[in-house]
Design a protein around this motif. Structure first.
Motif, PDB file in Angstrom:
ATOM      1  N   ILE A 106      32.088  42.474  38.779  1.00 46.20           N
ATOM      2  CA  ILE A 106      32.698  41.526  39.708  1.00 46.20           C
ATOM      3  C   ILE A 106      34.073  42.063  40.065  1.00 46.20           C
ATOM      4  O   ILE A 106      34.884  42.353  39.177  1.00 46.20           O
ATOM      5  N   ALA A 107      34.332  42.257  41.348  1.00 44.95           N
ATOM      6  CA  ALA A 107      35.635  42.714  41.848  1.00 44.95           C
ATOM      7  C   ALA A 107      36.082  43.995  41.161  1.00 44.95           C
ATOM      8  O   ALA A 107      37.266  44.177  40.867  1.00 44.95           O
ATOM      9  N   GLY A 108      35.130  44.857  40.838  1.00 46.67           N
ATOM     10  CA  GLY A 108      35.481  46.134  40.220  1.00 46.67           C
ATOM     11  C   GLY A 108      35.595  46.067  38.712  1.00 46.67           C
ATOM     12  O   GLY A 108      35.753  47.092  38.046  1.00 46.67           O
ATOM     13  N   LYS A 113      38.926  43.265  27.349  1.00 46.39           N
ATOM     14  CA  LYS A 113      37.811  43.120  28.310  1.00 46.39           C
ATOM     15  C   LYS A 113      38.313  42.280  29.477  1.00 46.39           C
ATOM     16  O   LYS A 113      39.335  41.584  29.346  1.00 46.39           O
ATOM     17  N   PRO A 114      37.646  42.300  30.633  1.00 46.61           N
ATOM     18  CA  PRO A 114      38.099  41.485  31.772  1.00 46.61           C
ATOM     19  C   PRO A 114      38.016  39.999  31.414  1.00 46.61           C
ATOM     20  O   PRO A 114      37.020  39.559  30.829  1.00 46.61           O
ATOM     21  N   LEU A 115      39.040  39.242  31.738  1.00 47.66           N
ATOM     22  CA  LEU A 115      39.122  37.834  31.351  1.00 47.66           C
ATOM     23  C   LEU A 115      39.316  36.937  32.561  1.00 47.66           C
ATOM     24  O   LEU A 115      39.837  37.372  33.591  1.00 47.66           O
ATOM     25  N   GLY A 155      43.313  40.135  35.721  1.00 43.22           N
ATOM     26  CA  GLY A 155      41.949  39.641  35.488  1.00 43.22           C
ATOM     27  C   GLY A 155      41.538  38.795  36.670  1.00 43.22           C
ATOM     28  O   GLY A 155      42.003  39.033  37.799  1.00 43.22           O
ATOM     29  N   LEU A 156      40.685  37.823  36.431  1.00 38.50           N
ATOM     30  CA  LEU A 156      40.119  37.023  37.510  1.00 38.50           C
ATOM     31  C   LEU A 156      40.523  35.561  37.341  1.00 38.50           C
ATOM     32  O   LEU A 156      40.487  35.033  36.221  1.00 38.50           O
ATOM     33  N   VAL A 157      40.921  34.929  38.433  1.00 43.63           N
ATOM     34  CA  VAL A 157      41.242  33.502  38.414  1.00 43.63           C
ATOM     35  C   VAL A 157      40.026  32.689  38.851  1.00 43.63           C
ATOM     36  O   VAL A 157      39.325  33.058  39.799  1.00 43.63           O
ATOM     37  N   ALA A 178      28.820  40.058  48.659  1.00 48.50           N
ATOM     38  CA  ALA A 178      30.060  40.472  47.970  1.00 48.50           C
ATOM     39  C   ALA A 178      30.610  39.350  47.093  1.00 48.50           C
ATOM     40  O   ALA A 178      31.436  39.606  46.214  1.00 48.50           O
ATOM     41  N   ILE A 179      30.170  38.144  47.312  1.00 45.22           N
ATOM     42  CA  ILE A 179      30.602  37.017  46.476  1.00 45.22           C
ATOM     43  C   ILE A 179      29.591  36.882  45.338  1.00 45.22           C
ATOM     44  O   ILE A 179      28.444  36.468  45.551  1.00 45.22           O
ATOM     45  N   LYS A 180      30.025  37.275  44.138  1.00 41.34           N
ATOM     46  CA  LYS A 180      29.105  37.236  43.001  1.00 41.34           C
ATOM     47  C   LYS A 180      28.983  35.803  42.450  1.00 41.34           C
ATOM     48  O   LYS A 180      29.776  34.917  42.835  1.00 41.34           O
TER      49      LYS A 180
END
Ligand SMILES: O=C(O)c1[nH]c(=O)[nH]c(=O)c1Cl
Length: 309
Positions: free
Chosen positions: A7-9, A92-94, A120-122, A240-242
């Protein structure tokens, strides 16, 4: 056999995580998910700008086929969770979840996150059903478009939204038409089914204190609605939107079904609350067994491949 997603790289080596609100209020709980075998990431309790006590207890309880909650957004405030994810993001990605009570609060929190070292991802929670007097933003398509328009004028890091369940095909069309206009990294669907009622057969009383007993339900009982929302949005959203699939997961077969509907990651709420972080390794083992039975060696072999008649 690989259980990876992107997701997003961000590469995820495992696809399971907690659902926001469960096992993520304190750093101690978050560390248990961070280190749990089978868990590929975690999400923090939805944050408001500062500490909130939330609704009076009892505010979460088990009920037949799931759980009901009216927590009322209790949390330790954005700084607490932002510090945690910045400290741990090398592991790890959070995911960092926010749920401002106003658009102003959400924008202020996102400005702070944008300026921080968070990488990370919001997850912007637009679907909390339990703050008295506050509607679920994502049931108002104009309000949803308005906040995303303002967010993407300045926020450049990966961002997704946590959605409530929809129950009308036209509403799937309408929310997808809004979301497809924005560079979202993901959507997480579903949040609890809001404002349900459970009755204690011993006392003929409601089971939770807030809101006269009304609360969001999760667990086994919501799986059909969860799968429908994952599937409907997968069919409508820009690839592109997971999608993070949430709702009703208690076995590896349930995880498999979320993926069959199009999920990239799968999160666990109610049954994580009941079983604890050991659930992640059980679900992973069961998912691998289901894949082996079908001869699949990667999630891409069957993701989104739900058959119709
Ligand atoms: O009452 C809560 O804290 C809560 N409970 C839910 O079931 N979903 C949410 O998004 C939130 Cl924010």
């Amino acid at each position: 056999t690989t259980l990876t997603a992107n997701i997003a790289g961000f590469e995820f080596d495992d696809i399971l995580l907690n659902a926001a609100g469960v096992y993520c209020m304190t750093t101690e709980e978050l560390d248990q998910v961070l280190t749990a075998p089978g868990a590929g990431s975690l999400v923090t309790k939805s944050a408001t700008p500062s500490f909130r006590a939330g609704n009076p207890a009892p505010r979460f309880t088990k009920m037949p086929l799931g759980s009901i909650n009216s927590m009322g957004l209790p949390n330790n405030g954005l700084d607490y969770y932002l510090d945690y994810v910045i400290t741990k993001q090398a592991v790890k990605p959070l995911f960092l979840s926010i749920a401002g009570l106003t658009k102003t609060d959400n924008l202020a929190m996102l400005h702070q996150i944008q300026a921080s070292n968070f990488n990370g991802l919001v997850e912007l929670n637009l679907s909390c059903p339990n703050v008295p007097g506050k509607p679920q933003t994502a049931y108002d398509f104009d309000a949803t478009r308005a906040i995303l328009t303002e967010v993407f004028q300045f926020y450049t890091k990966p961002l997704g939204v946590k959605l409530p369940p929809y129950f009308d095909i036209v509403h799937f069309d309408m929310v997808a038409a809004v979301l497809n206009d924005f560079p979202l990294a993901f959507v997480n669907t579903i949040n609890s089914i809001g404002n349900a009622l459970a009755i204690d057969p011993e006392t003929d009383s409601v089971m939770i204190a807030p809101k006269g007993g009304f609360g969001g339900i999760g667990g086994e009982i919501v799986k059909p609605t969860a799968l429908a929302n994952v599937r409907a949005l997968r069919l409508r959203l820009n690839p592109a939107i997971k999608i993070i699939g949430t709702g009703g997961v208690q076995t590896g077969r349930d995880v498999y079904e979320h993926i069959l509907c199009g999920a990239d990651l799968v999160s666990v709420g109610t049954n994580l609350a009941f079983e604890g972080p050991a659930i992640f390794d059980r679900l992973k083992t069961e998912l691998l067994a289901e894949m082996a039975k079908k001869g699949y060696r990667s999630l891409a072999d069957f993701r989104g491949n739900l058959q119709t008649l």
